[in-house]
Every structure is written in C-alpha cells, then in structure tokens.
Write a protein that holds these residues in place. Structure first.
Motif, PDB file in Angstrom:
ATOM      1  N   PHE A 203       0.846  -1.196   0.000  1.00 36.47           N
ATOM      2  CA  PHE A 203       0.000   0.000   0.000  1.00 36.47           C
ATOM      3  C   PHE A 203       0.883   1.248   0.000  1.00 36.47           C
ATOM      4  O   PHE A 203       1.958   1.273   0.598  1.00 36.47           O
ATOM      5  CB  PHE A 203      -0.896   0.038   1.242  1.00 36.47           C
ATOM      6  N   GLU A 204       0.402   2.303  -0.643  1.00 32.70           N
ATOM      7  CA  GLU A 204       1.051   3.593  -0.477  1.00 32.70           C
ATOM      8  C   GLU A 204       0.770   4.100   0.932  1.00 32.70           C
ATOM      9  O   GLU A 204      -0.233   3.756   1.547  1.00 32.70           O
ATOM     10  CB  GLU A 204       0.526   4.594  -1.511  1.00 32.70           C
ATOM     11  N   ARG A 205       1.677   4.919   1.439  1.00 27.46           N
ATOM     12  CA  ARG A 205       1.529   5.429   2.805  1.00 27.46           C
ATOM     13  C   ARG A 205       0.183   6.139   2.978  1.00 27.46           C
ATOM     14  O   ARG A 205      -0.487   5.979   3.999  1.00 27.46           O
ATOM     15  CB  ARG A 205       2.687   6.380   3.116  1.00 27.46           C
ATOM     16  N   ALA A 206      -0.219   6.896   1.957  1.00 25.87           N
ATOM     17  CA  ALA A 206      -1.490   7.621   2.048  1.00 25.87           C
ATOM     18  C   ALA A 206      -2.669   6.649   2.149  1.00 25.87           C
ATOM     19  O   ALA A 206      -3.637   6.908   2.880  1.00 25.87           O
ATOM     20  CB  ALA A 206      -1.667   8.522   0.832  1.00 25.87           C
ATOM     21  N   GLU A 207      -2.600   5.534   1.442  1.00 27.66           N
ATOM     22  CA  GLU A 207      -3.669   4.539   1.509  1.00 27.66           C
ATOM     23  C   GLU A 207      -3.729   3.913   2.897  1.00 27.66           C
ATOM     24  O   GLU A 207      -4.831   3.698   3.445  1.00 27.66           O
ATOM     25  CB  GLU A 207      -3.444   3.457   0.453  1.00 27.66           C
ATOM     26  N   ALA A 208      -2.574   3.610   3.472  1.00 30.73           N
ATOM     27  CA  ALA A 208      -2.543   3.041   4.820  1.00 30.73           C
ATOM     28  C   ALA A 208      -3.112   4.031   5.832  1.00 30.73           C
ATOM     29  O   ALA A 208      -3.849   3.641   6.750  1.00 30.73           O
ATOM     30  CB  ALA A 208      -1.121   2.651   5.184  1.00 30.73           C
ATOM     31  N   GLU A 209      -2.795   5.301   5.653  1.00 30.89           N
ATOM     32  CA  GLU A 209      -3.318   6.325   6.569  1.00 30.89           C
ATOM     33  C   GLU A 209      -4.832   6.458   6.418  1.00 30.89           C
ATOM     34  O   GLU A 209      -5.557   6.606   7.414  1.00 30.89           O
ATOM     35  CB  GLU A 209      -2.628   7.660   6.293  1.00 30.89           C
ATOM     36  N   GLN A 210      -5.324   6.386   5.175  1.00 35.31           N
ATOM     37  CA  GLN A 210      -6.772   6.439   4.951  1.00 35.31           C
ATOM     38  C   GLN A 210      -7.457   5.237   5.600  1.00 35.31           C
ATOM     39  O   GLN A 210      -8.543   5.361   6.178  1.00 35.31           O
ATOM     40  CB  GLN A 210      -7.069   6.446   3.455  1.00 35.31           C
ATOM     41  N   ALA A 211      -6.809   4.079   5.499  1.00 36.69           N
ATOM     42  CA  ALA A 211      -7.378   2.867   6.083  1.00 36.69           C
ATOM     43  C   ALA A 211      -7.470   2.976   7.601  1.00 36.69           C
ATOM     44  O   ALA A 211      -8.500   2.637   8.201  1.00 36.69           O
ATOM     45  CB  ALA A 211      -6.523   1.663   5.689  1.00 36.69           C
ATOM     46  N   GLU A 212      -6.399   3.449   8.218  1.00 36.34           N
ATOM     47  CA  GLU A 212      -6.417   3.602   9.680  1.00 36.34           C
ATOM     48  C   GLU A 212      -7.463   4.622  10.105  1.00 36.34           C
ATOM     49  O   GLU A 212      -8.158   4.426  11.109  1.00 36.34           O
ATOM     50  CB  GLU A 212      -5.037   4.001  10.173  1.00 36.34           C
ATOM     51  N   ALA A 213      -7.577   5.711   9.356  1.00 39.92           N
ATOM     52  CA  ALA A 213      -8.582   6.726   9.673  1.00 39.92           C
ATOM     53  C   ALA A 213      -9.992   6.170   9.558  1.00 39.92           C
ATOM     54  O   ALA A 213     -10.912   6.603  10.258  1.00 39.92           O
ATOM     55  CB  ALA A 213      -8.408   7.933   8.754  1.00 39.92           C
ATOM     56  N   ALA A 214     -10.166   5.173   8.675  1.00 37.92           N
ATOM     57  CA  ALA A 214     -11.480   4.549   8.468  1.00 37.92           C
ATOM     58  C   ALA A 214     -11.758   3.446   9.485  1.00 37.92           C
ATOM     59  O   ALA A 214     -12.838   2.842   9.471  1.00 37.92           O
ATOM     60  CB  ALA A 214     -11.575   3.981   7.062  1.00 37.92           C
ATOM     61  N   GLY A 215     -10.780   3.144  10.340  1.00 35.27           N
ATOM     62  CA  GLY A 215     -10.999   2.160  11.392  1.00 35.27           C
ATOM     63  C   GLY A 215     -10.370   0.800  11.161  1.00 35.27           C
ATOM     64  O   GLY A 215     -10.566  -0.120  11.960  1.00 35.27           O
TER      65      GLY A 215
END
Length: 245
Positions: A203-215
């Motif tokens: 995953f790109e870092r931004a995708e991982a951050e979006q995933a964590e933000a989504a729970g």
C-alpha cells in the motif's frame, strides 16, 4: 461422489433441477446415467444426496434421497479485499482463498496495482474469477460458492467494508506482534471480518493512513515481507485454524 451447486428455486417437488454448464458436465464429460447418485448443495446450509432420474440437453433432474445440514462452513464470515496482482496470480488467490473458507472476494484497484482493467475487460475477468471460485468450492466441499464482486476502487472498498465487525490491514510497517495476536484472538464466531491485502509493492503510505482513519487495524505477519498472493492465505489460514470447530 460428484458435487454440484444449485439455488433454492431449483428445488421442486422433492427434486433438484440442475441447469447450465453442469448439464453438459454430467451428461457428456462424466457420462453419468439415470440411477447414479450425486451430491447437491443449495448454496445455504443444506446438502442433498440425490439420484439422477433424467438427463436432457436442458437440465438434469435428480430425486432427493436425503438432506442434511452442511457443516463445512466457518462460523464467521470472511471477506478478502485483494488488490489486483500481476499476471494470473488473482486466479491462484481466489482458488486458495475459497479452499480456506473465505465468504467473499473483492478485487481492489489500488495506486500501486500494475493491472489496469477497463469496463469490458473487468467484466470478463470477474466472470472468469467466479468460475474459478465455483470450481474451488466444488473441489473443497464448500457449502456455498463465494462470490467474486466487481472490481472496486480503494475508496469504494473502504466504504463497502464500513459495517464489518473488524477489518484487518496486514502492513509491512506494522511491528507490534503482541498487539496483532491480541486482535486476532478477539475474532469470534458470528463476526464479519474484512482482510485487506495490498498489491506488489504494498500500500502507499497515504492509503494506509486512509485505512487507519477509516478504522482498519494494522497488523504484522512477522519479520519477513510476504508476497501479495501469500499474505492473504496466511491470514485466512490463521483465522480458519482459530475459528474451526
């Protein structure tokens, strides 16, 4: 004994009416005859022992002799969100995921995916992938045929998973094995679990951050970097072992 899948509306007057490609397979490939027995599953929780009573070019009719509860399914629902891998790896992933008990497979187009599918090509691929899922379900004695959905974008996949009980994000930068074990051990029967697997390159870092933000919950699969076709199988194997009764 050969296994075949039908839907509940194909059961009428104590008979299973098999249609589609299985008709040719039964009559022309397996060369079965009236009087022979087959196992039929209705895609829910019931298995039928049947005896073929007629074979025509349009359908095979089999009389139900016995019916019993199917006990091959896991007590939790597992959805694999698989980023599109290169080549024919997706076919391998689908086959093995079905064998390991997955309930549904969602192909996901992430930023680092090399494969780019347009509308017609994606539709053909999904049709092919569902055929592989059905074959794997027959081979492994599954009670259902897990569906391979349409290809989703990263945002669509996150939105689609929003109502799941728990969502796992195996991520190469996650490091806390103790935390990972605690998360995995908390998964119980009756839960709906989402497993998000990245493509080659992760995953790109931004995708991982979006995933964590989504729970989504980042977990580690150990100190080694696993291939995309290995990571999902690893998580499914762990969950199968934990949930199997």
């Amino acid at each position: 004994m050969y296994h075949f899948f039908i839907t509940t509306d194909q059961i009428r007057e104590n008979c299973c009416h098999i249609v589609g490609q299985d008709v040719n397979h039964i009559g022309n490939v397996l060369r079965m005859k009236p009087g022979e027995r087959i196992a039929v599953r209705d895609g829910s929780s019931v298995d039928y022992l049947c005896e073929i009573i007629s074979i025509s070019p349009q359908e095979v009719v089999a009389k139900i002799l016995e019916a019993e509860e199917n006990k091959t399914e896991l007590p939790a629902r597992l959805t694999l969100f698989q980023a599109l891998p290169k080549g024919d790896k997706m076919e391998f992933v689908i086959q093995k995921a079905v064998e390991l008990g997955v309930s549904e497979i969602v192909p996901v187009a992430t930023k680092r995916c090399v494969v780019k599918l347009d509308g017609k090509k994606a539709e053909a691929k999904v049709h092919r992938w569902n055929s592989i899922a059905q074959s794997a379900a027959k081979q492994s004695g599954r009670g259902i045929v897990p569906e391979v959905t349409k290809v989703m974008s990263w945002k669509e996949a996150l939105d689609c998973s929003s109502n799941l009980d728990i969502r796992l994000l195996p991520y190469e930068l996650a490091q806390d094995m103790v935390k990972t074990k605690k998360i995995i051990s908390g998964i119980r029967a009756g839960m709906h679990v989402g497993i998000f697997i990245g493509p080659e390159g992760g995953f790109e870092r931004a995708e991982a951050e979006q995933a964590e933000a989504a729970g989504l919950l980042p977990i580690t699969l150990g100190r080694r970097i696993l291939r995309t076709e290995t990571a999902g199988m690893t998580v499914l194997s762990i969950l199968m072992y934990q949930l199997e009764t």
